[in-house]
Design an enzyme around this catalytic site. Sequence first.
Site, short mmCIF file in Angstrom:
data_model
loop_
_atom_site.label_atom_id
_atom_site.label_comp_id
_atom_site.label_asym_id
_atom_site.label_seq_id
_atom_site.Cartn_x
_atom_site.Cartn_y
_atom_site.Cartn_z
N THR A 181 8.31 73.45 57.54
CA THR A 181 7.25 73.00 56.64
C THR A 181 6.62 71.73 57.19
O THR A 181 7.28 70.96 57.87
CB THR A 181 7.91 72.73 55.28
OG1 THR A 181 8.36 73.97 54.78
CG2 THR A 181 6.98 72.08 54.29
N GLY A 230 13.85 74.92 49.27
CA GLY A 230 13.01 74.57 48.14
C GLY A 230 13.62 74.68 46.76
O GLY A 230 13.33 73.89 45.87
N THR A 278 10.90 68.57 52.72
CA THR A 278 11.16 69.81 53.43
C THR A 278 12.64 70.16 53.30
O THR A 278 13.49 69.27 53.36
CB THR A 278 10.76 69.73 54.92
OG1 THR A 278 11.20 70.92 55.58
CG2 THR A 278 11.37 68.51 55.61
N GLY A 279 12.92 71.42 53.11
CA GLY A 279 14.31 71.83 52.95
C GLY A 279 14.35 73.08 52.09
O GLY A 279 13.32 73.72 51.87
N ARG A 321 8.20 84.86 45.92
CA ARG A 321 8.99 83.62 45.82
C ARG A 321 8.09 82.41 46.11
O ARG A 321 7.33 82.39 47.06
CB ARG A 321 10.14 83.67 46.81
CG ARG A 321 11.03 82.42 46.81
CD ARG A 321 10.61 81.42 47.87
NE ARG A 321 11.55 80.31 48.00
CZ ARG A 321 11.32 79.24 48.76
NH1 ARG A 321 10.22 79.13 49.44
NH2 ARG A 321 12.21 78.27 48.83
N VAL A 322 8.19 81.41 45.26
CA VAL A 322 7.46 80.17 45.49
C VAL A 322 8.48 79.04 45.64
O VAL A 322 9.41 78.93 44.84
CB VAL A 322 6.50 79.87 44.31
CG1 VAL A 322 5.84 78.50 44.49
CG2 VAL A 322 5.43 80.96 44.21
N GLY A 323 8.31 78.23 46.66
CA GLY A 323 9.24 77.13 46.91
C GLY A 323 8.76 75.83 46.28
O GLY A 323 7.94 75.82 45.36
N ASP A 324 9.29 74.74 46.79
CA ASP A 324 8.97 73.43 46.22
C ASP A 324 7.66 72.84 46.72
O ASP A 324 7.09 71.96 46.07
CB ASP A 324 10.10 72.43 46.57
CG ASP A 324 10.26 72.29 48.09
OD1 ASP A 324 10.25 73.32 48.79
OD2 ASP A 324 10.36 71.15 48.57
#
Length: 336
Positions: free
Chosen positions: A201, A254, A251-252, A229-232
Amino acid sequence: MLALLLIGPGFLLSVPTFAASDTIALVVHGGAGTIRKSDMTPETEAEYRAKLKEGLIKGYLILKAGGSSLDAVEATVRIFEDSPLFNAGKGAVFSAQGRNELDASIMEGSTLMAGAVAGVTTIKNPVIAARAVMEQTRHVLLVGEGAEVFAASVGLEIVEPSYFFTQKRWDSLQRVQELEKSARRQNSSDRLIDAGYVLGTVGALALDKEGNLAAATSTGGLTNKRFGRVGDSPIIGAGTYANETCAVSATGEGEYFIRFTVARDICARAEYLNTTVGEAAKEVIHRVLPRKEGGTGGVITLDSQGNVAMPFNTAGMYRGYVLSDGRPVVAIYGDQ
Ligand code: ASP
Protein backbone atom coordinates in the site's frame (compact mmCIF):
# COMPACT_ATOMS: atom_id res chain seq x y z
CA MET A 1 -5.66 39.34 11.66
CA LEU A 2 -2.82 41.70 12.39
CA ALA A 3 -0.34 41.83 15.21
CA LEU A 4 1.56 44.91 16.19
CA LEU A 5 5.30 44.62 16.41
CA LEU A 6 7.43 47.25 18.08
CA ILE A 7 10.66 47.83 16.19
CA GLY A 8 12.50 50.53 18.00
CA PRO A 9 11.27 53.67 19.74
CA GLY A 10 8.12 55.05 18.26
CA PHE A 11 7.90 52.70 15.29
CA LEU A 12 5.01 50.37 14.98
CA LEU A 13 4.92 47.84 12.21
CA SER A 14 2.00 45.58 11.55
CA VAL A 15 2.71 42.04 10.44
CA PRO A 16 0.23 39.33 9.65
CA THR A 17 0.11 36.66 12.39
CA PHE A 18 -0.69 33.99 9.84
CA ALA A 19 2.62 34.56 8.08
CA ALA A 20 3.60 31.47 6.16
CA SER A 21 6.24 29.38 7.84
CA ASP A 22 9.27 27.92 6.12
CA THR A 23 8.62 24.51 7.55
CA ILE A 24 7.44 22.08 4.94
CA ALA A 25 7.51 18.31 5.08
CA LEU A 26 6.47 15.32 3.05
CA VAL A 27 6.45 11.72 4.32
CA VAL A 28 5.70 8.59 2.31
CA HIS A 29 5.34 4.84 2.67
CA GLY A 30 5.14 2.11 0.09
CA GLY A 31 3.88 -0.67 2.33
CA ALA A 32 5.14 -2.74 5.25
CA GLY A 33 5.73 -6.48 5.41
CA THR A 34 8.28 -9.24 5.16
CA ILE A 35 10.75 -7.13 3.25
CA ARG A 36 14.28 -8.45 3.71
CA LYS A 37 17.50 -7.42 2.05
CA SER A 38 18.31 -11.08 1.43
CA ASP A 39 15.14 -11.46 -0.68
CA MET A 40 15.81 -8.43 -2.83
CA THR A 41 18.16 -7.98 -5.78
CA PRO A 42 20.25 -4.79 -5.80
CA GLU A 43 18.40 -3.72 -8.97
CA THR A 44 14.96 -4.12 -7.40
CA GLU A 45 16.05 -2.30 -4.29
CA ALA A 46 17.43 0.54 -6.39
CA GLU A 47 14.15 0.76 -8.30
CA TYR A 48 12.15 1.09 -5.08
CA ARG A 49 14.48 3.68 -3.65
CA ALA A 50 14.39 5.70 -6.88
CA LYS A 51 10.58 5.64 -7.05
CA LEU A 52 10.22 6.65 -3.40
CA LYS A 53 12.58 9.57 -4.07
CA GLU A 54 10.66 10.55 -7.18
CA GLY A 55 7.43 10.70 -5.17
CA LEU A 56 9.11 12.69 -2.41
CA ILE A 57 10.58 15.22 -4.81
CA LYS A 58 7.29 15.62 -6.67
CA GLY A 59 5.45 16.54 -3.48
CA TYR A 60 8.32 18.61 -2.13
CA LEU A 61 8.43 20.84 -5.21
CA ILE A 62 4.71 21.50 -4.87
CA LEU A 63 5.14 22.47 -1.21
CA LYS A 64 8.27 24.51 -1.92
CA ALA A 65 6.38 26.52 -4.54
CA GLY A 66 3.70 27.32 -1.95
CA GLY A 67 1.26 24.61 -3.06
CA SER A 68 -1.15 22.97 -0.64
CA SER A 69 -0.50 19.83 1.37
CA LEU A 70 -3.54 18.32 -0.35
CA ASP A 71 -2.02 18.88 -3.81
CA ALA A 72 1.28 17.45 -2.61
CA VAL A 73 -0.10 14.20 -1.19
CA GLU A 74 -2.32 13.64 -4.22
CA ALA A 75 0.53 14.16 -6.70
CA THR A 76 2.91 11.95 -4.73
CA VAL A 77 0.45 9.08 -4.34
CA ARG A 78 -0.37 9.36 -8.01
CA ILE A 79 3.30 8.70 -8.89
CA PHE A 80 3.16 5.51 -6.83
CA GLU A 81 -0.20 4.49 -8.30
CA ASP A 82 1.28 4.76 -11.81
CA SER A 83 4.18 2.48 -10.90
CA PRO A 84 3.89 -1.34 -11.00
CA LEU A 85 6.21 -1.52 -7.98
CA PHE A 86 3.57 -0.78 -5.37
CA ASN A 87 0.29 -2.41 -4.46
CA ALA A 88 -1.79 0.56 -5.57
CA GLY A 89 -3.13 1.63 -8.96
CA LYS A 90 -1.17 -0.10 -11.73
CA GLY A 91 0.56 -2.58 -9.40
CA ALA A 92 -2.53 -3.57 -7.40
CA VAL A 93 -2.76 -7.15 -6.15
CA PHE A 94 -5.46 -9.60 -7.25
CA SER A 95 -8.49 -10.69 -5.29
CA ALA A 96 -9.50 -14.36 -4.97
CA GLN A 97 -11.59 -13.95 -8.12
CA GLY A 98 -8.63 -12.64 -10.07
CA ARG A 99 -9.81 -9.03 -10.05
CA ASN A 100 -8.08 -5.83 -9.00
CA GLU A 101 -10.29 -3.94 -6.55
CA LEU A 102 -8.78 -0.66 -5.46
CA ASP A 103 -9.32 1.50 -2.36
CA ALA A 104 -8.07 5.03 -1.62
CA SER A 105 -8.72 8.00 0.63
CA ILE A 106 -7.55 11.54 1.27
CA MET A 107 -8.06 13.97 4.14
CA GLU A 108 -7.34 17.64 4.75
CA GLY A 109 -6.35 18.43 8.33
CA SER A 110 -7.44 22.04 8.62
CA THR A 111 -11.01 21.45 7.43
CA LEU A 112 -11.45 17.77 8.39
CA MET A 113 -12.77 17.28 4.89
CA ALA A 114 -12.25 13.77 3.58
CA GLY A 115 -13.03 11.64 0.54
CA ALA A 116 -12.61 7.98 -0.35
CA VAL A 117 -13.42 5.29 -2.89
CA ALA A 118 -13.50 1.53 -2.34
CA GLY A 119 -13.71 -1.57 -4.49
CA VAL A 120 -13.15 0.25 -7.78
CA THR A 121 -11.88 -1.62 -10.83
CA THR A 122 -11.69 0.94 -13.63
CA ILE A 123 -10.47 4.21 -12.10
CA LYS A 124 -6.84 4.71 -13.14
CA ASN A 125 -5.94 6.85 -10.12
CA PRO A 126 -8.17 6.13 -7.13
CA VAL A 127 -6.51 8.92 -5.09
CA ILE A 128 -7.78 11.52 -7.56
CA ALA A 129 -11.25 10.01 -7.31
CA ALA A 130 -11.04 10.18 -3.51
CA ARG A 131 -10.27 13.87 -3.73
CA ALA A 132 -13.11 14.41 -6.17
CA VAL A 133 -15.51 12.71 -3.72
CA MET A 134 -14.24 15.07 -1.03
CA GLU A 135 -14.54 18.21 -3.12
CA GLN A 136 -17.42 17.53 -5.44
CA THR A 137 -19.92 15.57 -3.37
CA ARG A 138 -21.37 15.90 0.10
CA HIS A 139 -20.25 12.37 0.91
CA VAL A 140 -17.07 10.84 2.26
CA LEU A 141 -17.00 7.34 0.75
CA LEU A 142 -18.29 6.00 -2.57
CA VAL A 143 -17.96 2.32 -3.44
CA GLY A 144 -17.89 0.13 -6.53
CA GLU A 145 -19.97 1.06 -9.52
CA GLY A 146 -21.28 4.23 -7.90
CA ALA A 147 -17.74 5.49 -7.42
CA GLU A 148 -16.87 4.59 -11.00
CA VAL A 149 -19.91 6.31 -12.49
CA PHE A 150 -19.12 9.38 -10.41
CA ALA A 151 -15.43 9.38 -11.44
CA ALA A 152 -16.36 9.19 -15.11
CA SER A 153 -18.95 11.95 -14.67
CA VAL A 154 -16.31 14.36 -13.35
CA GLY A 155 -13.92 13.51 -16.18
CA LEU A 156 -11.43 11.25 -14.43
CA GLU A 157 -9.44 8.74 -16.44
CA ILE A 158 -11.22 5.40 -16.77
CA VAL A 159 -9.35 2.30 -17.91
CA GLU A 160 -10.18 -1.30 -18.75
CA PRO A 161 -9.76 -3.58 -15.70
CA SER A 162 -6.94 -5.29 -17.66
CA TYR A 163 -4.83 -2.13 -17.25
CA PHE A 164 -4.12 -3.34 -13.70
CA PHE A 165 -2.80 -6.75 -14.79
CA THR A 166 0.84 -7.41 -13.89
CA GLN A 167 2.42 -10.84 -14.15
CA LYS A 168 4.15 -10.45 -10.78
CA ARG A 169 0.88 -9.90 -8.91
CA TRP A 170 -0.85 -12.67 -10.85
CA ASP A 171 1.93 -15.10 -9.87
CA SER A 172 1.55 -14.00 -6.22
CA LEU A 173 -2.13 -14.84 -6.35
CA GLN A 174 -1.38 -18.32 -7.74
CA ARG A 175 1.18 -18.85 -4.98
CA VAL A 176 -1.13 -17.74 -2.20
CA GLN A 177 -4.00 -19.87 -3.53
CA GLU A 178 -1.70 -22.91 -3.67
CA LEU A 179 -0.62 -22.28 -0.08
CA GLU A 180 -4.22 -21.89 0.96
CA LYS A 181 -5.14 -25.21 -0.65
CA SER A 182 -2.33 -27.07 1.07
CA ALA A 183 -3.12 -25.42 4.40
CA ARG A 184 -6.70 -26.59 4.01
CA ARG A 185 -5.60 -30.10 3.11
CA GLN A 186 -3.47 -30.21 6.24
CA ASN A 187 -6.28 -28.67 8.19
CA SER A 188 -3.77 -26.09 9.31
CA SER A 189 -4.92 -22.84 10.76
CA ASP A 190 -1.67 -21.14 9.82
CA ARG A 191 -2.21 -17.60 8.83
CA LEU A 192 -1.02 -16.81 5.35
CA ILE A 193 -0.11 -13.22 5.80
CA ASP A 194 3.66 -13.73 5.81
CA ALA A 195 3.61 -16.47 3.28
CA GLY A 196 2.45 -14.49 0.36
CA TYR A 197 -0.01 -11.72 0.90
CA VAL A 198 1.68 -8.78 -0.72
CA LEU A 199 1.76 -5.67 1.34
CA GLY A 200 2.63 -2.58 -0.67
CA THR A 201 0.00 0.00 0.00
CA VAL A 202 1.17 3.57 -0.52
CA GLY A 203 0.61 6.70 1.51
CA ALA A 204 1.74 10.29 1.76
CA LEU A 205 1.51 13.05 4.37
CA ALA A 206 2.35 16.70 3.86
CA LEU A 207 2.73 19.93 5.80
CA ASP A 208 2.49 23.05 3.65
CA LYS A 209 3.74 26.60 4.18
CA GLU A 210 0.36 27.62 5.61
CA GLY A 211 0.82 24.99 8.32
CA ASN A 212 -1.90 22.70 6.91
CA LEU A 213 -1.56 18.93 7.08
CA ALA A 214 -2.99 16.39 4.64
CA ALA A 215 -2.92 12.60 4.34
CA ALA A 216 -3.63 10.15 1.52
CA THR A 217 -3.51 6.35 1.20
CA SER A 218 -4.08 4.06 -1.79
CA THR A 219 -4.05 0.26 -2.13
CA GLY A 220 -5.07 -2.83 -3.99
CA GLY A 221 -5.74 -4.43 -0.59
CA LEU A 222 -4.64 -7.97 0.23
CA THR A 223 -3.77 -10.68 -2.28
CA ASN A 224 -6.55 -13.28 -2.48
CA LYS A 225 -9.01 -11.07 -0.60
CA ARG A 226 -12.67 -11.87 -0.95
CA PHE A 227 -14.76 -10.19 -3.62
CA GLY A 228 -16.05 -7.00 -2.05
CA ARG A 229 -13.58 -6.93 0.84
CA VAL A 230 -12.67 -3.40 1.89
CA GLY A 231 -9.60 -2.73 4.01
CA ASP A 232 -8.55 0.14 6.21
CA SER A 233 -7.03 2.35 3.53
CA PRO A 234 -10.29 4.05 2.47
CA ILE A 235 -11.64 4.15 6.02
CA ILE A 236 -11.11 7.56 7.58
CA GLY A 237 -9.75 7.07 11.09
CA ALA A 238 -8.38 3.59 10.34
CA GLY A 239 -5.93 3.84 7.43
CA THR A 240 -5.92 7.60 6.99
CA TYR A 241 -6.47 10.59 9.23
CA ALA A 242 -5.46 14.25 9.41
CA ASN A 243 -6.48 17.11 11.65
CA GLU A 244 -4.85 20.43 12.52
CA THR A 245 -1.95 18.89 14.43
CA CYS A 246 -1.55 15.30 13.26
CA ALA A 247 -1.53 13.28 10.02
CA VAL A 248 -1.32 9.49 9.65
CA SER A 249 -1.29 6.96 6.81
CA ALA A 250 -1.19 3.26 7.62
CA THR A 251 -0.21 0.01 5.98
CA GLY A 252 -0.69 -3.52 7.22
CA GLU A 253 -3.42 -6.09 7.64
CA GLY A 254 -6.36 -3.77 7.29
CA GLU A 255 -8.86 -5.69 9.42
CA TYR A 256 -6.76 -4.93 12.51
CA PHE A 257 -6.24 -1.32 11.57
CA ILE A 258 -10.01 -0.95 11.29
CA ARG A 259 -10.68 -2.66 14.64
CA PHE A 260 -8.09 -0.52 16.41
CA THR A 261 -9.02 2.66 14.49
CA VAL A 262 -5.29 3.12 14.23
CA ALA A 263 -4.93 6.47 12.47
CA ARG A 264 -7.44 8.29 14.63
CA ASP A 265 -6.23 6.56 17.78
CA ILE A 266 -2.71 7.91 17.22
CA CYS A 267 -3.97 11.49 16.78
CA ALA A 268 -6.36 11.20 19.73
CA ARG A 269 -3.64 9.83 22.01
CA ALA A 270 -1.34 12.70 21.07
CA GLU A 271 -4.10 15.18 21.84
CA TYR A 272 -5.64 13.68 24.99
CA LEU A 273 -2.56 12.19 26.59
CA ASN A 274 -0.44 15.22 25.91
CA THR A 275 2.21 13.15 24.20
CA THR A 276 3.87 13.61 20.82
CA VAL A 277 2.36 12.17 17.66
CA GLY A 278 5.52 10.10 17.17
CA GLU A 279 5.33 8.60 20.67
CA ALA A 280 1.64 7.84 20.23
CA ALA A 281 2.40 6.12 16.92
CA LYS A 282 5.10 3.94 18.46
CA GLU A 283 2.78 2.96 21.29
CA VAL A 284 0.02 1.89 18.89
CA ILE A 285 2.31 0.02 16.47
CA HIS A 286 4.52 -1.69 19.04
CA ARG A 287 2.14 -2.23 21.96
CA VAL A 288 -1.52 -1.89 21.02
CA LEU A 289 -1.68 -3.65 17.64
CA PRO A 290 0.48 -6.65 18.60
CA ARG A 291 -2.03 -7.48 21.33
CA LYS A 292 -3.84 -9.35 18.59
CA GLU A 293 -2.07 -11.84 16.40
CA GLY A 294 -2.14 -10.32 12.94
CA GLY A 295 -1.80 -6.75 14.02
CA THR A 296 1.16 -6.32 11.70
CA GLY A 297 2.09 -3.24 9.76
CA GLY A 298 3.24 0.30 10.22
CA VAL A 299 2.34 3.95 9.92
CA ILE A 300 3.89 7.19 8.86
CA THR A 301 3.03 10.23 10.96
CA LEU A 302 3.63 13.96 10.71
CA ASP A 303 2.74 16.77 13.10
CA SER A 304 2.18 20.45 12.49
CA GLN A 305 5.77 21.27 13.52
CA GLY A 306 7.13 18.98 10.82
CA ASN A 307 8.11 16.11 13.14
CA VAL A 308 8.16 12.77 11.35
CA ALA A 309 7.78 9.23 12.72
CA MET A 310 7.63 5.98 10.74
CA PRO A 311 7.23 3.02 13.16
CA PHE A 312 6.46 -0.52 11.92
CA ASN A 313 6.37 -3.94 13.54
CA THR A 314 7.24 -5.93 10.40
CA ALA A 315 10.66 -6.77 8.94
CA GLY A 316 10.59 -3.70 6.73
CA MET A 317 8.56 -0.81 5.38
CA TYR A 318 9.25 1.19 2.25
CA ARG A 319 9.37 4.71 3.58
CA GLY A 320 10.91 8.15 3.32
CA TYR A 321 10.60 11.82 4.04
CA VAL A 322 11.84 15.18 2.90
CA LEU A 323 11.91 18.31 5.04
CA SER A 324 12.47 21.99 4.29
CA ASP A 325 16.10 21.39 3.24
CA GLY A 326 14.87 19.41 0.22
CA ARG A 327 17.04 16.37 0.86
CA PRO A 328 14.99 13.18 0.47
CA VAL A 329 15.73 10.30 2.85
CA VAL A 330 14.48 6.81 2.02
CA ALA A 331 14.68 3.50 3.89
CA ILE A 332 13.36 -0.02 3.46
CA TYR A 333 14.61 -2.36 6.19
CA GLY A 334 14.74 -2.08 9.94
CA ASP A 335 17.70 0.23 10.05
CA GLN A 336 18.16 1.79 6.62
N1 ASP B 1 -3.85 -2.05 4.65
C1 ASP B 1 -4.08 -2.61 3.35
C2 ASP B 1 -5.38 -3.36 3.38
O1 ASP B 1 -5.61 -4.09 4.33
C3 ASP B 1 -3.01 -3.51 2.87
C4 ASP B 1 -1.61 -2.99 3.00
O2 ASP B 1 -1.36 -2.05 3.71
O3 ASP B 1 -0.73 -3.54 2.35
O4 ASP B 1 -6.12 -3.28 2.46
